[in-house]
Design an enzyme around this catalytic site. Structure first.
Site, short mmCIF file in Angstrom:
data_model
loop_
_atom_site.label_atom_id
_atom_site.label_comp_id
_atom_site.label_asym_id
_atom_site.label_seq_id
_atom_site.Cartn_x
_atom_site.Cartn_y
_atom_site.Cartn_z
N THR A 97 44.97 40.01 37.42
CA THR A 97 43.99 39.26 38.20
C THR A 97 43.10 38.54 37.19
O THR A 97 42.29 39.16 36.50
CB THR A 97 43.17 40.16 39.11
OG1 THR A 97 44.03 40.75 40.08
CG2 THR A 97 42.08 39.37 39.83
N LYS A 172 44.35 35.29 45.35
CA LYS A 172 43.81 36.62 45.07
C LYS A 172 42.29 36.62 45.20
O LYS A 172 41.68 37.59 45.66
CB LYS A 172 44.22 37.08 43.68
CG LYS A 172 43.70 38.47 43.28
CD LYS A 172 44.19 39.59 44.19
CE LYS A 172 43.57 40.94 43.84
NZ LYS A 172 44.14 41.55 42.63
N LYS A 240 34.57 42.52 38.07
CA LYS A 240 35.27 41.52 37.25
C LYS A 240 35.89 40.47 38.16
O LYS A 240 35.78 39.26 37.91
CB LYS A 240 36.36 42.20 36.42
CG LYS A 240 37.14 41.26 35.51
CD LYS A 240 38.59 41.71 35.31
CE LYS A 240 39.46 41.34 36.49
NZ LYS A 240 40.90 41.54 36.25
#
Length: 288
Positions: A97, A172, A240
């Site tokens: 990711t 995502k 994050k």
């Protein structure tokens, strides 16, 4: 069956690589801590490489699942990076990711060297990786995607090409936006119900069958009520991801007020000592 490498044997990569081996693919693994790669080979067979470049040499597809943009650049473009060992016509599939920006950067670098790059972040968490039922969101060119998809399905239940390079990472981001809002809503609902003196398990059993139902409610509602937060995807990782989301929103002008607030709520959880708690721990800040 394909000759593949897998770079990064964390909580996601370790079982993902295992599923590739179980499906009959010839697997070479690399991990920054070499002992973990040796352990994987002792359990699953295959071969461990000392560098990403060595792992990538002679492979048809190279997979990666590492921590962040900088880690990804290191395993691809670093002195011993995988891009220096890949042959023309091969495929690099990135399950990290990361930002859409780094996906586009690595796509361009791969094109110069004559091989393909697909950004392919996953959803489903550690349990999804362990059970081989991840959802994979891809960006890139159709021809290499078509070659990679059957191999990706070794550890996935759904995989789709969503557009050009970066589209997987952008999808995502949407996934994480939706999760953040859902978990906060569920946390507030459970908190409200407890303050009202209701039997929360009974409440969840009823409302999960209606319009309020969600994966988060089905899988995390009871444990949130019990104050258990040891179920995989950590608050540090979510922060994050949300940092990437909010950074992209600043570029494209999207308004994400709920996401920004929930990010700050997760920051509060971190200060409470919950850095490694799973994302359902949002309720902890309401109960403190």
């Amino acid at each position: 069956m394909a000759k593949v490498a897998f770079l990064g044997l964390g909580v996601m990569g370790y079982p993902m690589a295992r599923h590739l081996k179980d499906k009959g693919h010839e697997v070479t693994v690399y991990n920054r801590t070499g002992a973990k790669a040796d352990k994987w080979v002792s359990e699953n067979g295959g071969r461990a490489a000392k560098t990403p470049r060595e792992a990538a040499e002679g492979q048809e597809i190279v997979f990666a699942c590492v921590g962040n943009d900088d880690d990804l650049r290191q395993v691809t473009l670093g002195d011993d990076g995988a891009f220096h060992g890949m042959d023309r016509g091969t495929i690099f599939v990135d399950h990290t990711t990361a930002s859409a920006e780094v996906a586009r950067e690595l796509y361009a670098a791969a094109q110069e060297k004559g091989f393909a790059f697909i950004d392919a972040p996953v959803s489903g968490g550690q349990a999804g990786a362990e059970n081989g039922v991840l959802t994979v969101m891809c960006g890139g060119d159709a021809e290499p995607y078509g070659k990679a998809e059957p191999v990706i399905m070794s550890f996935a239940r759904a995989c789709r090409l969503l557009g050009p390079t970066g589209s997987g990472q952008l999808t995502k981001m949407i996934n994480q936006i939706c999760i953040a809002g859902l978990v906060q809503g569920l946390a507030e609902g459970i908190h409200f119900g407890k303050k009202a003196g209701l039997d929360i398990e009974a409440v969840l059993e009823v409302i999960s069958k209606g319009a309020a139902g969600s994966w988060q409610m089905e899988n995390r509602g009871k444990t949130m009520n019990q104050g258990k937060f040891d179920f995989g995807f950590a608050v540090d990782w979510m922060r994050k991801d949300l940092s990437i989301v909010l950074g992209e929103a600043r570029k494209n002008g999207a308004s994400l007020p709920v996401t920004a607030i929930v990010d700050q709520f997760y920051a509060e959880v971190q200060t409470m000592g919950g850095k490694r708690w799973d994302t359902s721990s949002l309720i902890a800040r309401l109960n403190k």
